[in-house]
Design a protein around this motif. Structure first.
Motif, PDB file in Angstrom:
ATOM      1  N   ILE A   1      39.294   7.606  64.948  1.00  0.00           N
ATOM      2  CA  ILE A   1      40.137   6.960  65.530  1.00  0.00           C
ATOM      3  C   ILE A   1      41.524   7.744  66.147  1.00  0.00           C
ATOM      4  CG2 ILE A   1      42.172   5.323  65.106  1.00  0.00           C
ATOM      5  CD1 ILE A   1      40.505   3.974  62.884  1.00  0.00           C
ATOM      6  N   ASN A   2      41.471   8.978  65.193  1.00  0.00           N
ATOM      7  CA  ASN A   2      42.663   9.839  65.564  1.00  0.00           C
ATOM      8  C   ASN A   2      41.991  11.055  66.490  1.00  0.00           C
ATOM      9  OD1 ASN A   2      40.957  10.726  63.663  1.00  0.00           O
ATOM     10  ND2 ASN A   2      42.647  11.758  62.425  1.00  0.00           N
ATOM     11  N   ILE A   3      41.572  10.816  67.573  1.00  0.00           N
ATOM     12  CA  ILE A   3      41.160  12.089  68.442  1.00  0.00           C
ATOM     13  C   ILE A   3      42.466  12.332  69.205  1.00  0.00           C
ATOM     14  CG2 ILE A   3      38.824  11.448  68.201  1.00  0.00           C
ATOM     15  CD1 ILE A   3      38.885  10.093  71.032  1.00  0.00           C
ATOM     16  N   SER A   4      42.701  13.623  69.661  1.00  0.00           N
ATOM     17  CA  SER A   4      43.717  13.934  70.558  1.00  0.00           C
ATOM     18  C   SER A   4      43.578  13.367  71.795  1.00  0.00           C
ATOM     19  CB  SER A   4      43.729  15.392  70.545  1.00  0.00           C
ATOM     20  OG  SER A   4      42.761  15.963  71.187  1.00  0.00           O
ATOM     21  N   ALA A   5      44.586  13.298  72.784  1.00  0.00           N
ATOM     22  CA  ALA A   5      44.893  12.920  74.096  1.00  0.00           C
ATOM     23  C   ALA A   5      43.905  14.028  74.858  1.00  0.00           C
ATOM     24  CB  ALA A   5      46.203  12.916  74.542  1.00  0.00           C
ATOM     25  N   GLY A   6      43.984  15.123  74.582  1.00  0.00           N
ATOM     26  CA  GLY A   6      42.926  16.060  75.459  1.00  0.00           C
ATOM     27  C   GLY A   6      41.599  15.882  75.183  1.00  0.00           C
ATOM     28  N   THR A   7      41.240  15.532  73.917  1.00  0.00           N
ATOM     29  CA  THR A   7      39.781  15.068  73.475  1.00  0.00           C
ATOM     30  C   THR A   7      39.120  13.721  74.141  1.00  0.00           C
ATOM     31  OG1 THR A   7      39.965  16.239  71.593  1.00  0.00           O
ATOM     32  CG2 THR A   7      38.260  14.590  71.632  1.00  0.00           C
ATOM     33  N   VAL A   8      39.998  12.870  74.522  1.00  0.00           N
ATOM     34  CA  VAL A   8      39.505  11.556  75.127  1.00  0.00           C
ATOM     35  C   VAL A   8      38.541  11.721  76.200  1.00  0.00           C
ATOM     36  CG1 VAL A   8      40.257   9.316  76.311  1.00  0.00           C
ATOM     37  CG2 VAL A   8      41.592  10.367  74.041  1.00  0.00           C
ATOM     38  N   PRO A   9      39.008  12.431  77.431  1.00  0.00           N
ATOM     39  CA  PRO A   9      38.262  12.557  78.706  1.00  0.00           C
ATOM     40  C   PRO A   9      36.981  13.424  78.097  1.00  0.00           C
ATOM     41  CG  PRO A   9      40.288  14.093  78.983  1.00  0.00           C
ATOM     42  CD  PRO A   9      40.455  13.169  77.465  1.00  0.00           C
ATOM     43  N   LEU A  10      36.876  14.358  77.142  1.00  0.00           N
ATOM     44  CA  LEU A  10      35.842  15.132  76.741  1.00  0.00           C
ATOM     45  C   LEU A  10      34.698  14.044  75.901  1.00  0.00           C
ATOM     46  CD1 LEU A  10      37.498  18.205  75.103  1.00  0.00           C
ATOM     47  CD2 LEU A  10      36.350  17.987  77.336  1.00  0.00           C
ATOM     48  N   VAL A  11      35.403  12.955  75.191  1.00  0.00           N
ATOM     49  CA  VAL A  11      34.444  12.293  74.673  1.00  0.00           C
ATOM     50  C   VAL A  11      33.787  11.274  75.547  1.00  0.00           C
ATOM     51  CG1 VAL A  11      34.474  10.394  72.708  1.00  0.00           C
ATOM     52  CG2 VAL A  11      35.414  12.660  72.245  1.00  0.00           C
ATOM     53  N   ASP A  12      34.834  10.759  76.380  1.00  0.00           N
ATOM     54  CA  ASP A  12      34.376   9.807  77.495  1.00  0.00           C
ATOM     55  C   ASP A  12      33.260  10.102  78.271  1.00  0.00           C
ATOM     56  OD1 ASP A  12      35.196   7.417  78.994  1.00  0.00           O
ATOM     57  OD2 ASP A  12      35.456   8.530  80.614  1.00  0.00           O
ATOM     58  N   ARG A  13      33.365  11.442  78.737  1.00  0.00           N
ATOM     59  CA  ARG A  13      32.186  12.033  79.453  1.00  0.00           C
ATOM     60  C   ARG A  13      31.083  12.221  78.629  1.00  0.00           C
ATOM     61  NH1 ARG A  13      30.014  11.194  83.141  1.00  0.00           N
ATOM     62  NH2 ARG A  13      32.078  10.409  83.822  1.00  0.00           N
ATOM     63  N   ALA A  14      30.955  12.719  77.432  1.00  0.00           N
ATOM     64  CA  ALA A  14      29.930  12.759  76.687  1.00  0.00           C
ATOM     65  C   ALA A  14      29.257  11.465  76.411  1.00  0.00           C
ATOM     66  CB  ALA A  14      30.071  13.497  75.458  1.00  0.00           C
ATOM     67  N   VAL A  15      29.929  10.473  76.037  1.00  0.00           N
ATOM     68  CA  VAL A  15      29.613   9.100  75.930  1.00  0.00           C
ATOM     69  C   VAL A  15      28.769   8.398  77.224  1.00  0.00           C
ATOM     70  CG1 VAL A  15      30.043   6.699  75.424  1.00  0.00           C
ATOM     71  CG2 VAL A  15      30.956   8.535  73.999  1.00  0.00           C
ATOM     72  N   ARG A  16      29.513   8.396  78.500  1.00  0.00           N
ATOM     73  CA  ARG A  16      28.927   8.000  79.338  1.00  0.00           C
ATOM     74  C   ARG A  16      27.656   8.984  79.815  1.00  0.00           C
ATOM     75  NH1 ARG A  16      32.595   4.784  82.402  1.00  0.00           N
ATOM     76  NH2 ARG A  16      34.500   4.415  81.145  1.00  0.00           N
ATOM     77  N   ASP A  17      27.473  10.190  79.593  1.00  0.00           N
ATOM     78  CA  ASP A  17      26.455  10.968  79.967  1.00  0.00           C
ATOM     79  C   ASP A  17      25.027  10.338  79.062  1.00  0.00           C
ATOM     80  OD1 ASP A  17      27.590  12.366  81.878  1.00  0.00           O
ATOM     81  OD2 ASP A  17      27.824  14.216  80.574  1.00  0.00           O
TER      82      ASP A  17
ATOM     83  N   GLY B   1      40.513   4.860  69.665  1.00  0.00           N
ATOM     84  CA  GLY B   1      39.746   6.216  69.583  1.00  0.00           C
ATOM     85  C   GLY B   1      38.400   5.835  70.061  1.00  0.00           C
ATOM     86  N   ALA B   2      37.255   6.640  69.365  1.00  0.00           N
ATOM     87  CA  ALA B   2      35.894   6.532  69.719  1.00  0.00           C
ATOM     88  C   ALA B   2      35.509   5.026  70.172  1.00  0.00           C
ATOM     89  CB  ALA B   2      35.191   7.254  68.772  1.00  0.00           C
ATOM     90  N   ASP B   3      35.479   4.214  69.303  1.00  0.00           N
ATOM     91  CA  ASP B   3      34.902   2.766  69.408  1.00  0.00           C
ATOM     92  C   ASP B   3      35.218   2.221  70.555  1.00  0.00           C
ATOM     93  OD1 ASP B   3      34.218   3.161  66.582  1.00  0.00           O
ATOM     94  OD2 ASP B   3      35.057   1.197  66.354  1.00  0.00           O
ATOM     95  N   ALA B   4      36.777   2.564  71.174  1.00  0.00           N
ATOM     96  CA  ALA B   4      37.249   1.987  72.418  1.00  0.00           C
ATOM     97  C   ALA B   4      36.758   2.797  73.372  1.00  0.00           C
ATOM     98  CB  ALA B   4      39.059   1.905  72.530  1.00  0.00           C
ATOM     99  N   ILE B   5      36.567   3.827  73.486  1.00  0.00           N
ATOM    100  CA  ILE B   5      35.995   4.791  74.469  1.00  0.00           C
ATOM    101  C   ILE B   5      34.702   4.322  74.912  1.00  0.00           C
ATOM    102  CG2 ILE B   5      35.094   6.996  75.088  1.00  0.00           C
ATOM    103  CD1 ILE B   5      37.723   8.253  73.548  1.00  0.00           C
ATOM    104  N   PHE B   6      33.956   4.016  73.823  1.00  0.00           N
ATOM    105  CA  PHE B   6      32.551   3.467  73.824  1.00  0.00           C
ATOM    106  C   PHE B   6      32.236   2.150  74.606  1.00  0.00           C
ATOM    107  CE2 PHE B   6      29.065   1.089  71.771  1.00  0.00           C
ATOM    108  CZ  PHE B   6      27.976   1.776  72.281  1.00  0.00           C
ATOM    109  N   ALA B   7      33.248   1.440  74.004  1.00  0.00           N
ATOM    110  CA  ALA B   7      33.166  -0.086  74.586  1.00  0.00           C
ATOM    111  C   ALA B   7      33.570  -0.322  75.908  1.00  0.00           C
ATOM    112  CB  ALA B   7      34.208  -0.972  73.673  1.00  0.00           C
ATOM    113  N   HIS B   8      34.488   0.550  76.372  1.00  0.00           N
ATOM    114  CA  HIS B   8      34.766   0.448  77.985  1.00  0.00           C
ATOM    115  C   HIS B   8      33.636   1.237  78.714  1.00  0.00           C
ATOM    116  CE1 HIS B   8      39.086  -0.718  77.973  1.00  0.00           C
ATOM    117  NE2 HIS B   8      39.189  -0.053  77.035  1.00  0.00           N
ATOM    118  N   ALA B   9      32.983   2.115  78.156  1.00  0.00           N
ATOM    119  CA  ALA B   9      31.917   2.754  78.978  1.00  0.00           C
ATOM    120  C   ALA B   9      30.709   1.883  79.135  1.00  0.00           C
ATOM    121  CB  ALA B   9      31.416   4.212  78.340  1.00  0.00           C
TER     122      ALA B   9
END
Length: 160
Positions: free
Chosen positions: A10-26, A45-53
């Motif tokens: 849940i607690n990923i940093s703001a700078g990590t969000v786009p990195l995780v988003d790109r990796a998940v989408r790939d 955090g990770a759950d929300a990034i994944f769900a949006h992707a």
């Protein structure tokens, strides 16, 4: 159908969000949209990034909420609008049979997710944690169950 579940910090940093988003989408991009079913507990955090992707890529989202009071008890005000958007867009919303959010409720949601999916995507820094229903516990359960698991922690990622 390819069913993929998410576990992650849940607690990923703001700078990590786009990195995780790109990796998940790939990772998700290799699955045809009409074959993609994503399972998420919709935590920030990770759950929300994944769900949006999943939704952005044309997949079907299944939300697994740990408890009846999850929205009120655990969804922070700054995440509320995104959470409500994801709930509204989900093809299905399942609520675990717990009135209150707790470690047991999170573990039950994780168990339901694990039972439903073919693949587990873990946004995890690899460190152990003591939280019941946490990311490290879920990774161990997925491995023990023989699930295919992809651990993502892009270089430069940090937690807050």
């Amino acid at each position: 159908m390819t069913s993929i579940g998410i576990t992650g910090h849940i607690n990923i940093s703001a700078g990590t969000v786009p990195l995780v988003d790109r990796a998940v989408r790939d990772l998700l991009a290799v699955v045809a949209p009409d074959e993609l079913v994503g399972y998420s507990c919709l935590a920030a955090g990770a759950d929300a990034i994944f769900a949006h992707a999943v939704l952005d890529l044309g997949g079907r989202l299944v939300a697994l909420l740990p408890s009846a009071d999850y929205r009120e008890a655990k969804v922070a005000p700054e995440y509320r609008a995104s959470f409500e958007q994801l709930i509204a867009a989900a093809a299905e919303v399942r609520v675990m049979p717990f009135s209150r959010a707790s470690g047991d409720a999170y573990a039950a949601a994780n168990d339901a997710l694990l039972a439903a999916v073919d693949v587990v995507l873990a946004v995890w820094d690899g460190r152990p944690d003591r939280a019941r229903g946490g990311t490290a516990e879920m990774v161990e359960k997925a491995r023990s169950a023989g699930k295919r698991i992809h651990v993502l922690w892009p270089p430069g990622s940090t937690r807050t």
